[in-house]
Design an enzyme around this catalytic site. Structure first.
Site, PDB file in Angstrom:
ATOM      1  N   LYS A 278       0.680  -0.926  -0.254  1.00  0.00           N
ATOM      2  CA  LYS A 278      -0.144  -0.369   0.031  1.00  0.00           C
ATOM      3  C   LYS A 278       0.642   1.540   0.076  1.00  0.00           C
ATOM      4  O   LYS A 278       2.118   1.860   0.604  1.00  0.00           O
ATOM      5  CB  LYS A 278      -0.593  -0.121   1.465  1.00  0.00           C
ATOM      6  CG  LYS A 278      -2.036  -1.088   1.557  1.00  0.00           C
ATOM      7  CD  LYS A 278      -2.605  -0.438   2.593  1.00  0.00           C
ATOM      8  CE  LYS A 278      -3.674  -2.174   2.796  1.00  0.00           C
ATOM      9  NZ  LYS A 278      -4.856  -2.053   2.088  1.00  0.00           N
ATOM     10  N   ARG A 352     -10.929 -10.950   1.033  1.00  0.00           N
ATOM     11  CA  ARG A 352     -11.830 -11.728   0.696  1.00  0.00           C
ATOM     12  C   ARG A 352     -10.511 -13.636   0.512  1.00  0.00           C
ATOM     13  O   ARG A 352     -12.357 -14.557   0.721  1.00  0.00           O
ATOM     14  CB  ARG A 352     -12.123 -11.308  -1.233  1.00  0.00           C
ATOM     15  CG  ARG A 352     -11.324 -11.234  -1.932  1.00  0.00           C
ATOM     16  CD  ARG A 352     -10.817 -10.713  -3.471  1.00  0.00           C
ATOM     17  NE  ARG A 352     -10.725  -9.078  -2.983  1.00  0.00           N
ATOM     18  CZ  ARG A 352     -11.286  -8.563  -3.541  1.00  0.00           C
ATOM     19  NH1 ARG A 352     -11.327  -8.611  -4.812  1.00  0.00           N
ATOM     20  NH2 ARG A 352     -11.144  -7.172  -3.612  1.00  0.00           N
TER      21      ARG A 352
END
Length: 497
Positions: A278, A352
């Site tokens: 990130k 996920r």
């Protein structure tokens, strides 16, 4: 904190402070007029002179008015009557509580009359008052070494009408339980990643199991997770020195053999993005990426505290997502617990991956419904901002049940579409599917990935990326979406109002 109904006479109420609301285009409410009579018309005169706050958000503390038994009166502006609704009432109550907590008032008479839609539902009025009061009292669990400020004196709140009876009382009790869960959720989300690790979450679950005998808690370590074939979960944790944990909490308050509601929480205790690192700005806030897991722990605390006649299972996949020599690389292919292969194109789409293995684990309970809660996508923040939780699923009735629970609890959600077209974006040349589907519809393609693991289940997905946390100078956990989840479970148990 003690809650009780408000007597019909404000002039004779025994309280350290009375809080009232004033509209700018309406006369004083009947309850306030009765108080004003004892004050010799002082409030009416001040309003006529323009010295009382009437605009929404304004407040004024009046001290030692002759004729008042209470030494303090807080006046909060309510704005125009035509614009007054549940949201503005909640803001007014929060404003009044903020003023009261700066005094040494121990007993508050809260006489800010709610809009009709809330006054006619005393259960939700009681819940709102309890939740707002506890939220005002909440203090961030910071690790500062300086001496903590003195705790607020407030110990009792009088609100609502005595005629509301049992429903109001139940609302107070339920609201207090929900507020306790919100405190737990906030505390977990606020803790730094070097403290709130996967093992810490597991320890918190075990602590709940010790506190409530109705909760049965099982924790799987890394070896046990591997035996379950959770290859996607292990791919996320591979780069971290912190070992993963999988937590299963069972509450059996309903009929024996009745299908449970299964709650599944994303527990990424810190998310660097892995190899797909990130941007550094605000990465410190990625400690809140376990708020889905925190929501599950908090919900299990609420159902146990309220002894709801319902079977509920809470599942938490807890990992840390770090770069390192053992970390999963973009392009790696792993096999999920369901036996489906996944090409990991982006290691920052990790939530996920852990959820798909947890959703497969949920099948063993033969659930009536499965709901996963996750700070899953920045795309949800782009779509809905920080105001509303995104809700999707393969069962429209279940999704709408959650939306309506959010409306009742003033913790709103909104159903987004989830159709086959979105799943087509997840096609891979080398595996059964990829873990990302491009920028378009990112919040939905993430849900579409999870949908591939929920065939045959009644399933809903809640993306809380925008609602679980507040950024900026006042950054911290919000306690959402616990009010929504709690209302859903309370209504399923037939104990609402």
């Amino acid at each position: 904190m003690h809650f009780e109904s408000l007597p019909s006479s404000l002039s004779r109420v025994r309280a350290d402070c009375i809080a009232i609301g004033v509209h700018d285009d309406e006369p004083l409410a009947p309850l306030v007029l009765e108080l004003d009579k004892a004050l010799g018309g002082k409030l009416k005169a001040l309003k006529a002179r323009g010295d009382l706050p009437t605009r929404a958000g304004e407040s004024l503390l009046l001290l030692d008015l002759p004729g008042a038994r209470a030494p303090r009166i807080v006046v909060v502006g309510l704005g125009a009557a035509a614009n007054f609704n549940r949201r503005s009432w909640r803001k007014a109550v929060s404003s009044a509580l903020g003023v009261v907590l700066r005094t040494r008032s121990a007993r508050l008479a809260l006489a800010i009359e709610p809009p009709a839609e809330l006054a006619e539902r005393p259960y939700y009025l009681g819940r709102a008052i309890a939740e707002l009061t506890h939220s005002a009292l909440y203090r961030t669990n910071d690790l500062k070494t300086a001496r903590k400020p003195r705790a607020p004196a407030l110990a009792a709140v009088l609100a609502g009408s005595t005629s509301a009876g049992v429903a109001l009382r139940r609302g107070f009790d339920h609201g207090s339980a929900v507020a306790g869960g919100m405190d737990l959720l906030r505390n977990l989300g606020n803790l730094p990643g070097n403290i709130c690790t996967p093992r810490y979450l597991a320890a918190q679950a075990k602590q709940l199991g010790s506190t409530y005998r109705s909760l049965k808690v099982k924790v799987l370590d890394e070896a046990a997770i591997r035996r379950q074939g959770m290859g996607c979960l292990l791919a996320v944790s591979a780069g971290s020195a912190q070992p993963p944990r999988f937590i299963a909490m069972e509450y059996r308050g309903g009929k024996a053999g009745a299908a449970p509601v299964v709650l599944v929480g994303k527990g990424v205790t810190f998310d660097t993005g892995g190899i797909s690192l990130k941007d550094p700005g605000a990465m410190d806030e990625m400690k809140y990426d376990m708020c889905g897991a925190g929501s599950v722990l908090a919900a299990m605390q609420v159902v146990a505290e309220l002894r709801l006649p319902l079977n509920v299972v809470g599942l938490v996949a807890a990992v840390e997502n770090m770069p390192g020599s053992r970390a999963t690389r973009p392009g790696d292919i792993v096999t999920s617990a369901a036996g489906l292969s996944v090409e990991i194109l982006n290691t920052d789409a990790e939530g996920r991956l852990i959820l798909c293995d947890a959703l497969d684990y949920a099948r063993r309970y033969k659930p009536a419904a499965v709901i996963d809660i996750a700070t899953l996508t920045g795309a949800c923040v782009i779509a809905l901002g920080h105001h509303i939780t995104g809700i999707m699923g393969n069962d429209d009735a279940l999704a709408q049940e959650l939306v309506q629970a959010g409306n009742r609890a003033d913790d709103r959600g909104w159903q987004l579409p989830l159709t086959d077209e979105y799943a087509e974006q997840l096609k891979s040349n080398f595996a059964d599917m990829a873990n990302i589907g491009g920028r378009d519809g990112g919040v939905i393609t993430a849900a579409a990935f999870l949908g591939k693991f929920t065939k045959g289940l009644s399933w809903a997905h809640m993306d809380i990326a925008g609602t679980a946390w507040v950024s900026g100078a006042q950054k911290g956990g919000t306690g959402r979406p616990l009010p929504l989840l709690a209302d859903f479970l309370i209504q399923r148990a037939g104990r609402g109002g």
